[in-house]
Design a protein around this motif. Structure first.
Motif, PDB file in Angstrom:
ATOM      1  N   LYS A   2     -74.321 -39.540   0.320  1.00  0.00           N
ATOM      2  CA  LYS A   2     -74.675 -39.532  -1.098  1.00  0.00           C
ATOM      3  C   LYS A   2     -73.496 -39.015  -1.906  1.00  0.00           C
ATOM      4  O   LYS A   2     -72.674 -38.254  -1.416  1.00  0.00           O
ATOM      5  N   THR A   4     -72.097 -37.688  -5.965  1.00  0.00           N
ATOM      6  CA  THR A   4     -72.410 -37.336  -7.342  1.00  0.00           C
ATOM      7  C   THR A   4     -71.996 -38.517  -8.191  1.00  0.00           C
ATOM      8  O   THR A   4     -71.270 -39.411  -7.734  1.00  0.00           O
ATOM      9  N   LEU A   5     -72.435 -38.543  -9.422  1.00  0.00           N
ATOM     10  CA  LEU A   5     -72.061 -39.628 -10.317  1.00  0.00           C
ATOM     11  C   LEU A   5     -70.546 -39.692 -10.467  1.00  0.00           C
ATOM     12  O   LEU A   5     -69.944 -40.764 -10.422  1.00  0.00           O
ATOM     13  N   ALA A   8     -68.977 -41.177  -7.298  1.00  0.00           N
ATOM     14  CA  ALA A   8     -69.218 -42.623  -7.229  1.00  0.00           C
ATOM     15  C   ALA A   8     -68.278 -43.358  -8.183  1.00  0.00           C
ATOM     16  O   ALA A   8     -67.700 -44.386  -7.826  1.00  0.00           O
ATOM     17  N   ARG A   9     -68.115 -42.808  -9.391  1.00  0.00           N
ATOM     18  CA  ARG A   9     -67.222 -43.429 -10.381  1.00  0.00           C
ATOM     19  C   ARG A   9     -65.787 -43.465  -9.861  1.00  0.00           C
ATOM     20  O   ARG A   9     -65.110 -44.504  -9.920  1.00  0.00           O
ATOM     21  N   GLU A  34     -72.561 -37.086 -16.410  1.00  0.00           N
ATOM     22  CA  GLU A  34     -71.953 -36.547 -15.197  1.00  0.00           C
ATOM     23  C   GLU A  34     -72.242 -35.059 -15.038  1.00  0.00           C
ATOM     24  O   GLU A  34     -72.488 -34.596 -13.933  1.00  0.00           O
ATOM     25  N   CYS A  49     -75.719 -48.171 -11.657  1.00  0.00           N
ATOM     26  CA  CYS A  49     -75.763 -48.726 -10.302  1.00  0.00           C
ATOM     27  C   CYS A  49     -75.228 -50.151 -10.265  1.00  0.00           C
ATOM     28  O   CYS A  49     -74.502 -50.526  -9.341  1.00  0.00           O
ATOM     29  N   TYR A  56     -79.048 -46.823  -5.906  1.00  0.00           N
ATOM     30  CA  TYR A  56     -79.436 -45.476  -6.324  1.00  0.00           C
ATOM     31  C   TYR A  56     -79.376 -44.522  -5.137  1.00  0.00           C
ATOM     32  O   TYR A  56     -79.028 -43.362  -5.272  1.00  0.00           O
ATOM     33  N   TYR A  58     -77.299 -44.124  -2.953  1.00  0.00           N
ATOM     34  CA  TYR A  58     -75.975 -43.591  -2.668  1.00  0.00           C
ATOM     35  C   TYR A  58     -75.462 -42.645  -3.741  1.00  0.00           C
ATOM     36  O   TYR A  58     -74.459 -41.975  -3.538  1.00  0.00           O
ATOM     37  N   ILE A  59     -76.113 -42.638  -4.882  1.00  0.00           N
ATOM     38  CA  ILE A  59     -75.671 -41.756  -5.959  1.00  0.00           C
ATOM     39  C   ILE A  59     -76.578 -40.540  -5.959  1.00  0.00           C
ATOM     40  O   ILE A  59     -77.780 -40.658  -6.117  1.00  0.00           O
TER      41      ILE A  59
END
Length: 77
Positions: A2, A4-5, A8-9, A34, A49, A56, A58-59
């Motif tokens: 997983k 965090t936002l 992922a960004r 964020e 996403c 979702y 994975y975030i």
């Protein structure tokens, strides 16, 4: 795994300004997302996403967040 936002960004190579533009929000609004994941609406989460090409699952959003509780109740995102 997983993310965090922010993670992922960064994994997808976006700057905050770029992702904010793709979401159609001001960069300050995106920064708030964020920093405070509870501020992310389900609609914005769907868009994020889609833009990042990630599920979702994975975030990472804190398990105590309203967003996560809604997802657990079966609200489709």
């Amino acid at each position: 795994m997983k993310f965090t936002l922010k993670q992922a960004r960064l994994l997808k190579g976006f700057k905050q300004t770029e992702l904010a533009q793709k979401l159609g929000v001001h960069v300050q609004t995106y920064r708030k997302m964020e920093n405070f994941p509870d501020s992310v609406t389900i609609g914005d989460a769907k868009k994020i996403c889609e833009i990042l090409g990630m599920s979702y699952d994975y975030i990472f959003f804190n398990n105590d967040s309203t967003f996560s509780r809604e997802a657990e109740r079966g609200i489709s995102i």
